[in-house]
Each structure stands twice: as C-alpha cells, then as structure tokens.
Design a protein around this motif. Structure first.
Motif, PDB file in Angstrom:
ATOM      1  N   VAL A 291       0.824  -1.202   0.000  1.00  0.00           N
ATOM      2  CA  VAL A 291       0.000   0.000   0.000  1.00  0.00           C
ATOM      3  C   VAL A 291       0.865   1.261   0.000  1.00  0.00           C
ATOM      4  N   GLY A 292       1.995   1.212   0.691  1.00  0.00           N
ATOM      5  CA  GLY A 292       2.891   2.361   0.686  1.00  0.00           C
ATOM      6  C   GLY A 292       3.411   2.673  -0.700  1.00  0.00           C
ATOM      7  N   ALA A 293       3.618   1.657  -1.513  1.00  0.00           N
ATOM      8  CA  ALA A 293       4.032   1.889  -2.891  1.00  0.00           C
ATOM      9  C   ALA A 293       2.903   2.536  -3.692  1.00  0.00           C
ATOM     10  N   TRP A 294       1.656   2.170  -3.377  1.00  0.00           N
ATOM     11  CA  TRP A 294       0.530   2.865  -4.017  1.00  0.00           C
ATOM     12  C   TRP A 294       0.518   4.339  -3.611  1.00  0.00           C
ATOM     13  N   PHE A 295       0.826   4.615  -2.337  1.00  0.00           N
ATOM     14  CA  PHE A 295       0.933   6.008  -1.910  1.00  0.00           C
ATOM     15  C   PHE A 295       1.978   6.748  -2.749  1.00  0.00           C
ATOM     16  N   ALA A 296       3.116   6.108  -2.946  1.00  0.00           N
ATOM     17  CA  ALA A 296       4.160   6.726  -3.763  1.00  0.00           C
ATOM     18  C   ALA A 296       3.658   6.997  -5.177  1.00  0.00           C
ATOM     19  N   GLY A 297       2.843   6.082  -5.707  1.00  0.00           N
ATOM     20  CA  GLY A 297       2.257   6.302  -7.020  1.00  0.00           C
ATOM     21  C   GLY A 297       1.318   7.495  -7.033  1.00  0.00           C
ATOM     22  N   CYS A 298       0.555   7.670  -5.953  1.00  0.00           N
ATOM     23  CA  CYS A 298      -0.306   8.850  -5.833  1.00  0.00           C
ATOM     24  C   CYS A 298       0.532  10.135  -5.860  1.00  0.00           C
ATOM     25  N   LYS A 299       1.604  10.125  -5.101  1.00  0.00           N
ATOM     26  CA  LYS A 299       2.486  11.294  -5.060  1.00  0.00           C
ATOM     27  C   LYS A 299       3.071  11.588  -6.438  1.00  0.00           C
ATOM     28  N   ALA A 300       3.497  10.549  -7.139  1.00  0.00           N
ATOM     29  CA  ALA A 300       4.094  10.738  -8.460  1.00  0.00           C
ATOM     30  C   ALA A 300       3.097  11.350  -9.442  1.00  0.00           C
ATOM     31  N   LYS A 301       1.824  11.039  -9.273  1.00  0.00           N
ATOM     32  CA  LYS A 301       0.796  11.603 -10.152  1.00  0.00           C
ATOM     33  C   LYS A 301       0.504  13.065  -9.840  1.00  0.00           C
ATOM     34  N   GLY A 302       0.794  13.500  -8.618  1.00  0.00           N
ATOM     35  CA  GLY A 302       0.527  14.877  -8.240  1.00  0.00           C
ATOM     36  C   GLY A 302      -0.486  15.052  -7.124  1.00  0.00           C
ATOM     37  N   PHE A 303      -0.966  13.948  -6.523  1.00  0.00           N
ATOM     38  CA  PHE A 303      -1.837  14.059  -5.364  1.00  0.00           C
ATOM     39  C   PHE A 303      -1.045  14.606  -4.175  1.00  0.00           C
ATOM     40  N   ARG A 304      -1.751  15.242  -3.251  1.00  0.00           N
ATOM     41  CA  ARG A 304      -1.092  15.833  -2.091  1.00  0.00           C
ATOM     42  C   ARG A 304      -1.445  15.140  -0.783  1.00  0.00           C
ATOM     43  N   ALA A 305      -2.416  14.239  -0.837  1.00  0.00           N
ATOM     44  CA  ALA A 305      -2.816  13.503   0.370  1.00  0.00           C
ATOM     45  C   ALA A 305      -3.423  12.176  -0.052  1.00  0.00           C
ATOM     46  N   VAL A 306      -3.553  11.277   0.918  1.00  0.00           N
ATOM     47  CA  VAL A 306      -4.175   9.978   0.664  1.00  0.00           C
ATOM     48  C   VAL A 306      -5.310   9.743   1.656  1.00  0.00           C
ATOM     49  N   GLU A 307      -6.306   8.985   1.201  1.00  0.00           N
ATOM     50  CA  GLU A 307      -7.444   8.586   2.018  1.00  0.00           C
ATOM     51  C   GLU A 307      -7.495   7.061   2.062  1.00  0.00           C
ATOM     52  N   PRO A 308      -6.871   6.426   3.067  1.00  0.00           N
ATOM     53  CA  PRO A 308      -6.907   4.967   3.165  1.00  0.00           C
ATOM     54  C   PRO A 308      -8.240   4.496   3.763  1.00  0.00           C
ATOM     55  N   ASP A 309      -9.014   3.775   2.985  1.00  0.00           N
ATOM     56  CA  ASP A 309     -10.376   3.426   3.390  1.00  0.00           C
ATOM     57  C   ASP A 309     -10.431   2.125   4.188  1.00  0.00           C
ATOM     58  N   ASN A 310     -11.536   1.983   4.916  1.00  0.00           N
ATOM     59  CA  ASN A 310     -11.900   0.776   5.680  1.00  0.00           C
ATOM     60  C   ASN A 310     -11.020   0.532   6.896  1.00  0.00           C
ATOM     61  N   LEU A 311     -10.671   1.618   7.558  1.00  0.00           N
ATOM     62  CA  LEU A 311      -9.947   1.539   8.824  1.00  0.00           C
ATOM     63  C   LEU A 311     -10.666   0.645   9.823  1.00  0.00           C
ATOM     64  N   ASP A 312     -12.005   0.586   9.722  1.00  0.00           N
ATOM     65  CA  ASP A 312     -12.794  -0.188  10.677  1.00  0.00           C
ATOM     66  C   ASP A 312     -13.021  -1.635  10.246  1.00  0.00           C
ATOM     67  N   SER A 313     -12.235  -2.146   9.332  1.00  0.00           N
ATOM     68  CA  SER A 313     -12.473  -3.496   8.811  1.00  0.00           C
ATOM     69  C   SER A 313     -12.384  -4.568   9.901  1.00  0.00           C
ATOM     70  N   TRP A 314     -11.665  -4.281  10.994  1.00  0.00           N
ATOM     71  CA  TRP A 314     -11.577  -5.289  12.063  1.00  0.00           C
ATOM     72  C   TRP A 314     -12.953  -5.599  12.636  1.00  0.00           C
ATOM     73  N   THR A 315     -13.882  -4.641  12.569  1.00  0.00           N
ATOM     74  CA  THR A 315     -15.211  -4.864  13.131  1.00  0.00           C
ATOM     75  C   THR A 315     -16.034  -5.841  12.290  1.00  0.00           C
ATOM     76  N   ARG A 316     -15.562  -6.160  11.096  1.00  0.00           N
ATOM     77  CA  ARG A 316     -16.260  -7.088  10.200  1.00  0.00           C
ATOM     78  C   ARG A 316     -15.459  -8.363   9.971  1.00  0.00           C
ATOM     79  N   SER A 317     -14.499  -8.623  10.854  1.00  0.00           N
ATOM     80  CA  SER A 317     -13.588  -9.750  10.667  1.00  0.00           C
ATOM     81  C   SER A 317     -14.002 -10.998  11.426  1.00  0.00           C
ATOM     82  N   GLY A 318     -15.145 -10.973  12.084  1.00  0.00           N
ATOM     83  CA  GLY A 318     -15.562 -12.122  12.878  1.00  0.00           C
ATOM     84  C   GLY A 318     -14.655 -12.395  14.057  1.00  0.00           C
TER      85      GLY A 318
END
Length: 261
Positions: A123-150
């Motif tokens: 995922v960190g490499a995807w962040f680097a790809g975002c930066k290379a494109k010109g994005f200035r921030a990232v929004e990593p989704d599903n922080l709460d996925s542990w609540t759906r992990s049984g």
C-alpha cells in the motif's frame, strides 16, 4: 467504490520501481475548504471547490488540493485475482481457509492487518504512485475493517497498521486522512478526517473534537434531506459538508447530486 519492484503492480497500475522517497513539506488540506468527492469518476469540479478526492487510478485535479483514495484495509473486487496470485498470505482467512469478505461490499476481501509491515510495503508503494501523479494527500479506506472480521482482527491491529501507513504517507510527502471510525479519532495520528454520514450516526462532534476544522464530511441523498440539513445547521460554519448521491457518479450522469453548505 475502490508497487514496488519487489511486489509487482496491481491491475491497470504502473509499477513503481522504488520504495517511497522521503520528502519534506507535506501539508494537510485547507481547513473548511469546499470539497468534492469523485470516487465514481472524475469530472471538472465547480469553481468554488478547493479540494477534490479521486480514486488512485484517476488523475488528480492539477488546480486543486487533490486527495488520493486507496482501499488500504480491503481489496477492490477487480483486484482479487492479483492479490491471491501475488500476496495470498496477506489476505485474511477464516478457520477453514476461506477468504473473509466484507458483508456490506460483496467481493471486497479483508486484508490481514496482523501482517502490517508486509501490507504497508504494498500500500505504501501505491501512496508513492499517488504522489508521483501529483496528489497531495491519501485517504486509506476501511480503517474499521476489524469490526467485520468475525473477531479475527482487533482494534490494536488496525491502529498498528494505521500508524505504519501514516509514516509511509509522510515519507512520501503526503498528508493522510482518517476515514470514518470515530472511535479511533486522534489515536493513530492522522492529519485530517474524511467522514461519511456523521450526522446520521451522530458522530460529527467526535471528528470535530479531534481535527478541528479539518473535517470533510459527506452525507448521502438516500438518507433523505434531514441528515444533511442537520449537519449543515450544527457544523456547517465549522467544517466542510457536502451532499452526494450514494454512487458518487460523475456530473451529467443519471442520479448525480452535489451540494455543499
């Protein structure tokens, strides 16, 4: 909704041939600026919009503060074959060896946040790809996925992984958002918050207490007008609030809706 040479690249994503390069100077988005949430497809935003959120596969808006959406705690359904082929050991499995899926988003498999370091390499490499494109921030989704992990994953797992993602984002020169999960507000060290339906669930104050005016809130039309009106009345002078159609389709498409207060 929604790599280094040692990990390979995801579908339709060019390979990043090095790990994120440390850069100074990341900055959070402007407080209380009007924003637009364009995960369903990119389109020219209105003139008063200062922040645009788009998927990592899209191009940023070169004239506005652009935030890169990354599904960092679960898979995108179209990438499941790639994950199984390249990183099957990073996918969460139940006692019978089956993949654990999000019950609300069919096809989205949970990532095993107990393998935080290895996941962050991808995922960190995807962040680097975002930066290379010109994005200035990232929004990593599903922080709460542990609540759906049984019960297979824990809050502590999510926090530990989140903290590594924060380090990777900052090293790449990017700010990083807390996406939803008000119970973790202020704990991990995210820079700002993107919150969905906080008026519906009476959570807006939790984000406001943790992030001040750097909260960017989305209400959806399928909840009716009351939640959006409540959010605007209660917090419209303090945080950025928008109303969007649930599928966040591009402007001009059937069902498109966008307002801000």
């Amino acid at each position: 909704m929604l790599l280094s040479a040692c990990t390979g690249s995801g579908p339709d994503e060019p390979a990043v041939t090095s790990s994120p390069v440390a850069e100074a100077g990341w900055v959070p988005p402007p407080a209380d600026a009007v924003f637009d949430y364009q995960l369903g497809g990119a389109y020219p935003p209105a003139g008063d919009v200062g922040i645009v959120v788009r998927d990592r596969t899209a191009a940023p808006d070169p004239e506005r503060y652009s935030v890169c959406y990354v599904n960092a705690f679960q898979t995108q359904p179209g990438e499941n074959d790639w994950w199984a082929r390249e990183h099957d050991d990073l996918l969460l499995k139940d006692a019978k060896g089956g993949y654990v899926e999000d019950p609300d988003w069919p096809g989205e498999r949970l990532l095993d946040t107990r393998t935080a370091g290895e996941l962050a390499d991808v995922v960190g490499a995807w962040f680097a790809g975002c930066k290379a494109k010109g994005f200035r921030a990232v929004e990593p989704d599903n922080l709460d996925s542990w609540t759906r992990s049984g019960g297979l994953l824990t809050r502590a797992d999510a926090l530990a992984y989140g903290k590594i993602l924060i380090d990777r984002a900052h090293a790449a020169g990017l700010a990083i958002a807390q996406k939803n999960t008000p119970e973790l507000s202020g704990e991990a060290g995210f820079d700002f918050a993107i919150a969905e339906e906080c008026a519906v669930y009476d959570e807006c104050g939790d984000y406001r207490d943790a992030y001040g005016r750097q909260v960017y809130e989305i209400e959806y039309t399928d909840n009716g007008a009351d939640a959006y009106g409540k959010a605007c009345k209660s917090y419209g002078g303090e945080i950025s609030i928008i109303l969007r159609d649930r599928d966040v389709v591009p402007a001009g498409k059937p069902g498109y809706r966008y307002e801000h207060c």
